[in-house]
Design a protein around this motif. Structure first.
Motif, PDB file in Angstrom:
ATOM      1  N   ALA A  73     -13.647   8.005  31.642  1.00  0.00           N
ATOM      2  CA  ALA A  73     -12.923   7.012  30.869  1.00  0.00           C
ATOM      3  C   ALA A  73     -11.758   7.688  30.169  1.00  0.00           C
ATOM      4  O   ALA A  73     -11.841   8.830  29.770  1.00  0.00           O
ATOM      5  CB  ALA A  73     -13.840   6.371  29.852  1.00  0.00           C
ATOM      6  N   VAL A  74     -10.709   6.952  29.998  1.00  0.00           N
ATOM      7  CA  VAL A  74      -9.530   7.446  29.303  1.00  0.00           C
ATOM      8  C   VAL A  74      -9.389   6.653  28.002  1.00  0.00           C
ATOM      9  O   VAL A  74      -9.386   5.430  28.013  1.00  0.00           O
ATOM     10  CB  VAL A  74      -8.269   7.278  30.165  1.00  0.00           C
ATOM     11  N   TRP A  75      -9.294   7.369  26.903  1.00  0.00           N
ATOM     12  CA  TRP A  75      -9.138   6.730  25.608  1.00  0.00           C
ATOM     13  C   TRP A  75      -7.712   6.959  25.130  1.00  0.00           C
ATOM     14  O   TRP A  75      -7.242   8.087  25.056  1.00  0.00           O
ATOM     15  CB  TRP A  75     -10.129   7.323  24.598  1.00  0.00           C
ATOM     16  N   ALA A  76      -7.021   5.894  24.781  1.00  0.00           N
ATOM     17  CA  ALA A  76      -5.647   6.013  24.323  1.00  0.00           C
ATOM     18  C   ALA A  76      -5.577   6.617  22.927  1.00  0.00           C
ATOM     19  O   ALA A  76      -4.639   7.327  22.607  1.00  0.00           O
ATOM     20  CB  ALA A  76      -4.980   4.643  24.337  1.00  0.00           C
ATOM     21  N   ASP A  77      -6.572   6.341  22.096  1.00  0.00           N
ATOM     22  CA  ASP A  77      -6.532   6.814  20.718  1.00  0.00           C
ATOM     23  C   ASP A  77      -7.925   7.310  20.315  1.00  0.00           C
ATOM     24  O   ASP A  77      -8.848   6.521  20.144  1.00  0.00           O
ATOM     25  CB  ASP A  77      -6.084   5.690  19.792  1.00  0.00           C
ATOM     26  N   MET A  78      -8.068   8.616  20.173  1.00  0.00           N
ATOM     27  CA  MET A  78      -9.349   9.213  19.777  1.00  0.00           C
ATOM     28  C   MET A  78      -9.507   9.244  18.257  1.00  0.00           C
ATOM     29  O   MET A  78     -10.541   9.657  17.748  1.00  0.00           O
ATOM     30  CB  MET A  78      -9.456  10.634  20.334  1.00  0.00           C
ATOM     31  N   GLY A  79      -8.476   8.806  17.523  1.00  0.00           N
ATOM     32  CA  GLY A  79      -8.502   8.848  16.063  1.00  0.00           C
ATOM     33  C   GLY A  79      -9.692   8.152  15.424  1.00  0.00           C
ATOM     34  O   GLY A  79     -10.332   8.727  14.537  1.00  0.00           O
ATOM     35  N   PRO A  80     -10.031   6.926  15.834  1.00  0.00           N
ATOM     36  CA  PRO A  80     -11.177   6.255  15.222  1.00  0.00           C
ATOM     37  C   PRO A  80     -12.500   6.993  15.479  1.00  0.00           C
ATOM     38  O   PRO A  80     -13.369   7.026  14.606  1.00  0.00           O
ATOM     39  CB  PRO A  80     -11.179   4.870  15.877  1.00  0.00           C
ATOM     40  N   ILE A  81     -12.647   7.572  16.649  1.00  0.00           N
ATOM     41  CA  ILE A  81     -13.872   8.315  16.960  1.00  0.00           C
ATOM     42  C   ILE A  81     -13.946   9.570  16.093  1.00  0.00           C
ATOM     43  O   ILE A  81     -14.995   9.899  15.524  1.00  0.00           O
ATOM     44  CB  ILE A  81     -13.940   8.651  18.460  1.00  0.00           C
ATOM     45  N   LYS A  82     -12.824  10.269  15.972  1.00  0.00           N
ATOM     46  CA  LYS A  82     -12.760  11.458  15.124  1.00  0.00           C
ATOM     47  C   LYS A  82     -13.102  11.100  13.676  1.00  0.00           C
ATOM     48  O   LYS A  82     -13.910  11.783  13.035  1.00  0.00           O
ATOM     49  CB  LYS A  82     -11.363  12.074  15.209  1.00  0.00           C
ATOM     50  N   LEU A  83     -12.519  10.032  13.166  1.00  0.00           N
ATOM     51  CA  LEU A  83     -12.771   9.603  11.796  1.00  0.00           C
ATOM     52  C   LEU A  83     -14.244   9.267  11.589  1.00  0.00           C
ATOM     53  O   LEU A  83     -14.848   9.649  10.580  1.00  0.00           O
ATOM     54  CB  LEU A  83     -11.894   8.399  11.454  1.00  0.00           C
ATOM     55  N   GLY A 106     -10.823  17.574  23.720  1.00  0.00           N
ATOM     56  CA  GLY A 106     -10.433  18.979  23.704  1.00  0.00           C
ATOM     57  C   GLY A 106     -10.093  19.473  22.308  1.00  0.00           C
ATOM     58  O   GLY A 106      -9.587  20.588  22.139  1.00  0.00           O
ATOM     59  N   ASP A 107     -10.384  18.684  21.288  1.00  0.00           N
ATOM     60  CA  ASP A 107     -10.069  19.003  19.891  1.00  0.00           C
ATOM     61  C   ASP A 107     -11.130  19.948  19.326  1.00  0.00           C
ATOM     62  O   ASP A 107     -12.038  19.535  18.610  1.00  0.00           O
ATOM     63  CB  ASP A 107      -9.985  17.711  19.083  1.00  0.00           C
ATOM     64  N   LEU A 108     -11.001  21.222  19.635  1.00  0.00           N
ATOM     65  CA  LEU A 108     -12.004  22.192  19.202  1.00  0.00           C
ATOM     66  C   LEU A 108     -11.942  22.475  17.708  1.00  0.00           C
ATOM     67  O   LEU A 108     -12.952  22.855  17.110  1.00  0.00           O
ATOM     68  CB  LEU A 108     -11.862  23.477  20.001  1.00  0.00           C
ATOM     69  N   THR A 109     -10.809  22.263  17.076  1.00  0.00           N
ATOM     70  CA  THR A 109     -10.703  22.480  15.634  1.00  0.00           C
ATOM     71  C   THR A 109     -11.630  21.526  14.877  1.00  0.00           C
ATOM     72  O   THR A 109     -12.390  21.945  14.000  1.00  0.00           O
ATOM     73  CB  THR A 109      -9.247  22.290  15.159  1.00  0.00           C
ATOM     74  N   THR A 110     -11.574  20.247  15.233  1.00  0.00           N
ATOM     75  CA  THR A 110     -12.455  19.269  14.592  1.00  0.00           C
ATOM     76  C   THR A 110     -13.902  19.540  14.928  1.00  0.00           C
ATOM     77  O   THR A 110     -14.778  19.509  14.052  1.00  0.00           O
ATOM     78  CB  THR A 110     -12.073  17.831  15.009  1.00  0.00           C
ATOM     79  N   VAL A 111     -14.181  19.830  16.179  1.00  0.00           N
ATOM     80  CA  VAL A 111     -15.563  20.079  16.608  1.00  0.00           C
ATOM     81  C   VAL A 111     -16.140  21.287  15.860  1.00  0.00           C
ATOM     82  O   VAL A 111     -17.285  21.251  15.406  1.00  0.00           O
ATOM     83  CB  VAL A 111     -15.641  20.262  18.133  1.00  0.00           C
ATOM     84  N   LYS A 112     -15.345  22.325  15.695  1.00  0.00           N
ATOM     85  CA  LYS A 112     -15.818  23.500  14.947  1.00  0.00           C
ATOM     86  C   LYS A 112     -16.096  23.146  13.495  1.00  0.00           C
ATOM     87  O   LYS A 112     -17.041  23.663  12.899  1.00  0.00           O
ATOM     88  CB  LYS A 112     -14.803  24.635  15.040  1.00  0.00           C
ATOM     89  N   SER A 113     -15.314  22.237  12.926  1.00  0.00           N
ATOM     90  CA  SER A 113     -15.559  21.838  11.535  1.00  0.00           C
ATOM     91  C   SER A 113     -16.838  21.009  11.402  1.00  0.00           C
ATOM     92  O   SER A 113     -17.422  20.938  10.323  1.00  0.00           O
ATOM     93  CB  SER A 113     -14.366  21.056  10.976  1.00  0.00           C
TER      94      SER A 113
END
Length: 103
Positions: free
Chosen positions: A1-11, A55-62
Motif C-alpha cells: 500500500a502507498v500512503w500519501a501522508d504518514m503524518g497522522p500515523i506518526k502522530l 523509512g523514518d528511523l529517527t522517529t522509530v528510534k525515539s
C-alpha cells in the motif's frame, strides 16, 4: 500500500507512546483509555509497520524505549515463577480486569 501522508500515523504512535503507564504498557489508542494487551501489541506492530512503510528511523528510534518497556511487561506476564515463558498463556490478563473466579 502507498500512503500519501504518514503524518497522522506518526502522530498516533508518538502520542500513544506517551500513555505508557508505570508497568510499561501502552494504551495503543484503546477506546476509553484502557490498557488491554492486544491494543498494546497493536501499537508495537504499528510502529514496526510505520518503520517499514516510511523509512523514518529517527522517529522509530525515539519510540524504542516505550516499545521495550511494553514488551518487557508482556513477556513478564508470560513468565512462570521458575522464570520460563508459559505456553498456555493463562497468566495473561486482558481487558483491564482480573477474574475473581467464575466470571
Amino acid at each position: 500500500a502507498v500512503w500519501a501522508d504518514m503524518g497522522p500515523i506518526k502522530l498516533c504512535l508518538l502520542q500513544s507512546s506517551q500513555t505508557c503507564d508505570g508497568n510499561g504498557i501502552i494504551s495503543g489508542n484503546c477506546p476509553n483509555g484502557g490498557y488491554p494487551l492486544d491494543y498494546a501489541l497493536l501499537w508495537v506492530w504499528g510502529a514496526m509497520d510505520y518503520a517499514s512503510a516510511s523509512g523514518d528511523l529517527t522517529t522509530v528510534k525515539s519510540l524504542y524505549g516505550a516499545a521495550q518497556k511494553c514488551m518487557n511487561f508482556v513477556v513478564g506476564c508470560l513468565m512462570t515463577s521458575e522464570g520460563v515463558v508459559a505456553t498456555d498463556y493463562s497468566t495473561v490478563i486482558d481487558w483491564g480486569y482480573e477474574s475473581t473466579g467464575g466470571e
